[in-house]
Design an enzyme around this catalytic site. Structure first.
Site, PDB file in Angstrom:
ATOM      1  N   THR A   7       0.831  -1.201   0.000  1.00 53.60           N
ATOM      2  CA  THR A   7       0.000   0.000   0.000  1.00 53.60           C
ATOM      3  C   THR A   7       0.868   1.255   0.000  1.00 53.60           C
ATOM      4  OG1 THR A   7      -1.761  -1.131   1.121  1.00 53.60           O
ATOM      5  CG2 THR A   7      -1.638   1.220   1.520  1.00 53.60           C
TER       6      THR A   7
ATOM      7  N   GLY B 260      -9.926  -3.776   2.848  1.00 53.40           N
ATOM      8  CA  GLY B 260      -9.037  -3.619   4.008  1.00 53.40           C
ATOM      9  C   GLY B 260      -9.241  -2.282   4.696  1.00 53.40           C
ATOM     10  N   ASP B 261      -8.221  -1.852   5.403  1.00 52.96           N
ATOM     11  CA  ASP B 261      -8.314  -0.618   6.190  1.00 52.96           C
ATOM     12  C   ASP B 261      -8.100   0.642   5.358  1.00 52.96           C
ATOM     13  OD1 ASP B 261      -5.619  -1.551   5.811  1.00 52.96           O
ATOM     14  OD2 ASP B 261      -4.965   0.050   7.151  1.00 52.96           O
TER      15      ASP B 261
ATOM     16  N   THR C 247      -0.235   1.210   6.779  1.00 54.90           N
ATOM     17  CA  THR C 247      -0.041   0.054   5.899  1.00 54.90           C
ATOM     18  C   THR C 247       0.166  -1.178   6.756  1.00 54.90           C
ATOM     19  OG1 THR C 247       1.335  -1.000   4.237  1.00 54.90           O
ATOM     20  CG2 THR C 247       2.438   0.592   5.668  1.00 54.90           C
ATOM     21  N   GLY C 248      -0.427  -2.277   6.347  1.00 53.67           N
ATOM     22  CA  GLY C 248      -0.271  -3.492   7.135  1.00 53.67           C
ATOM     23  C   GLY C 248      -1.454  -4.403   6.937  1.00 53.67           C
TER      24      GLY C 248
ATOM     25  N   GLY D 257      -4.730  -5.282   6.996  1.00 52.67           N
ATOM     26  CA  GLY D 257      -5.861  -4.372   7.124  1.00 52.67           C
ATOM     27  C   GLY D 257      -6.911  -4.764   8.143  1.00 52.67           C
TER      28      GLY D 257
ATOM     29  N   ARG E  25     -13.457  -8.378  -0.624  1.00 52.42           N
ATOM     30  CA  ARG E  25     -12.760  -8.011   0.618  1.00 52.42           C
ATOM     31  C   ARG E  25     -12.236  -6.564   0.544  1.00 52.42           C
ATOM     32  NH1 ARG E  25      -7.402  -6.066   1.938  1.00 52.42           N
ATOM     33  NH2 ARG E  25      -7.005  -6.671   4.070  1.00 52.42           N
TER      34      ARG E  25
HETATM   35  N1  ASP Z   1      -3.567  -2.389   4.467  1.00 50.16           N
HETATM   36  C1  ASP Z   1      -3.738  -2.984   3.164  1.00 50.16           C
HETATM   37  C2  ASP Z   1      -4.940  -3.859   3.159  1.00 50.16           C
HETATM   38  O1  ASP Z   1      -5.164  -4.565   4.124  1.00 50.16           O
HETATM   39  C3  ASP Z   1      -2.572  -3.805   2.734  1.00 50.16           C
HETATM   40  C4  ASP Z   1      -1.265  -3.073   2.753  1.00 50.16           C
HETATM   41  O2  ASP Z   1      -1.030  -2.211   3.590  1.00 50.16           O
HETATM   42  O3  ASP Z   1      -0.439  -3.408   1.886  1.00 50.16           O
HETATM   43  O4  ASP Z   1      -5.630  -3.907   2.164  1.00 50.16           O
END
Ligand code: ASP
Length: 315
Positions: free
Chosen positions: A182, A212-213, A233-234, A236, A210
């Site tokens: 991300t 994410g965050d 980022t992480g 989600g 789906r």
């Molecule tokens: N946070 C993002 C998600 O869960 C993934 C990412 O940070 O790469 O979609």
């Protein structure tokens, strides 16, 4: 005039020097620097934080190395579904899109939602209809294709595994070797205005639409001139459960913590407790910055009016 600052990220995870070639490392660093410069130039010329974060994120979306816009990961169906959000700290305005296809720069669409719709959050085909109405650039599927992410997807598409970006092709190793691609930016401009923007292709082989965050205001993105601007980022799911970005703001607002202290609690205590791997970047209203992650590495950078200009990958 006060200190102005931009921070950016291009994802976090198990990013290890031994897995990287010097050439690839250089490409990542160059991509980060270009994005950071694009945003900083706007701040330097007296532009606002919102325009700066959108410019930096657009630059990262246009770079095939990062999992956002061009180069987004593949879904279970072999498509690219992207999420993005943006927030402006002076008036708490926000715009977000989820599950959009073929939009060249999803962050521009999120900005258009904020500026030109009566809504905050649009998804799927409706968001694409709005993009067409707003004359936001759309691109054919092959624009988003990258061989690397295609190979990633091929390795898991027949399973129910969904994986974090840049993962190793060994499914076993996947969950150990997690990387999140991300992208995001936060900025504080010359006038003390804050903004945050985040954009992603999400997770490889994701299904069931789906989300994410990243497009969830308060989880992946948040900005408030009284406290901070944050982009995450992480993994989600955990960032949503932790309401991670807003929690940093709350700790600052209600407990009077500094940006660094608040972010440290959220990333290294609260998220860790629920296995929430990843990190975040942020700025406060006097231009201080923090970039904290609980993973091995995070593609990141910061540039400010004090002459700081750094991009980094590893711990
Ligand atoms: N946070 C993002 C998600 O869960 C993934 C990412 O940070 O790469 O979609």
């Amino acid at each position: 005039m006060q200190k102005f600052t931009i921070t950016i990220h291009g994802g976090a995870g198990t990013i290890l020097k031994q897995d990287m070639t010097p050439e690839l490392e250089q490409l990542y660093l160059t991509g980060l620097q270009e994005a950071q410069d694009a945003g900083f130039k706007i701040l330097e010329m007296g532009g606002n934080a919102l325009d700066a974060v959108v410019a930096a994120v657009c630059s990262l979306e246009n770079n095939i190395l990062f999992n956002a816009g061009k180069g987004s990961v593949f879904t279970k169906k072999g498509e690219h579904e992207m999420d993005a959000s943006v927030m402006e700290g002076k008036n708490l305005l926000a715009g977000a899109v989820a599950g959009v296809k073929n939009v060249r720069n999803p962050i521009e669409l999120a900005l258009a939602v904020m500026k030109y719709s009566n809504h905050v959050f649009l998804s799927g085909q409706g968001a694409i209809d709005f993009a067409m109405q707003q004359k936001i650039a759309l691109m054919p599927d092959d624009y988003f294709f990258s061989q690397f992410r295609f190979e990633q997807w091929k390795a898991v598409r027949d399973s129910d595994t969904y994986m974090l970006d840049h993962n190793n092709l060994e499914t076993e190793a996947l969950m150990k070797n997690k990387k999140f691609g991300t992208v995001g930016a936060t900025a504080c401009d010359k006038f003390g205005n804050l903004a945050a923007a985040t954009s992603t292709g999400g997770m490889t082989n994701k299904q069931y639409n789906r989300i994410g965050d990243t497009p969830v205001i308060g989880s992946g993105t948040y900005a408030n001139n009284n406290t901070c601007a944050i982009s995450c980022t992480g993994h989600g799911e955990m960032f949503i459960r932790a309401v991670a970005a807003y929690d940093v703001s709350c700790l600052m607002e209600y407990k009077d913590l500094s940006l660094q202290e608040a972010m440290n609690i959220v990333v290294n205590e609260k998220l860790k407790k629920i296995d929430g791997e990843g990190g975040m970047i942020g700025v406060d209203a006097v231009g201080n910055y923090a970039m904290i992650f609980n993973s091995e590495g995070m593609y990141r950078g910061v540039k400010n009016s004090d002459g700081i200009n750094e991009v980094a990958i590893y711990r």
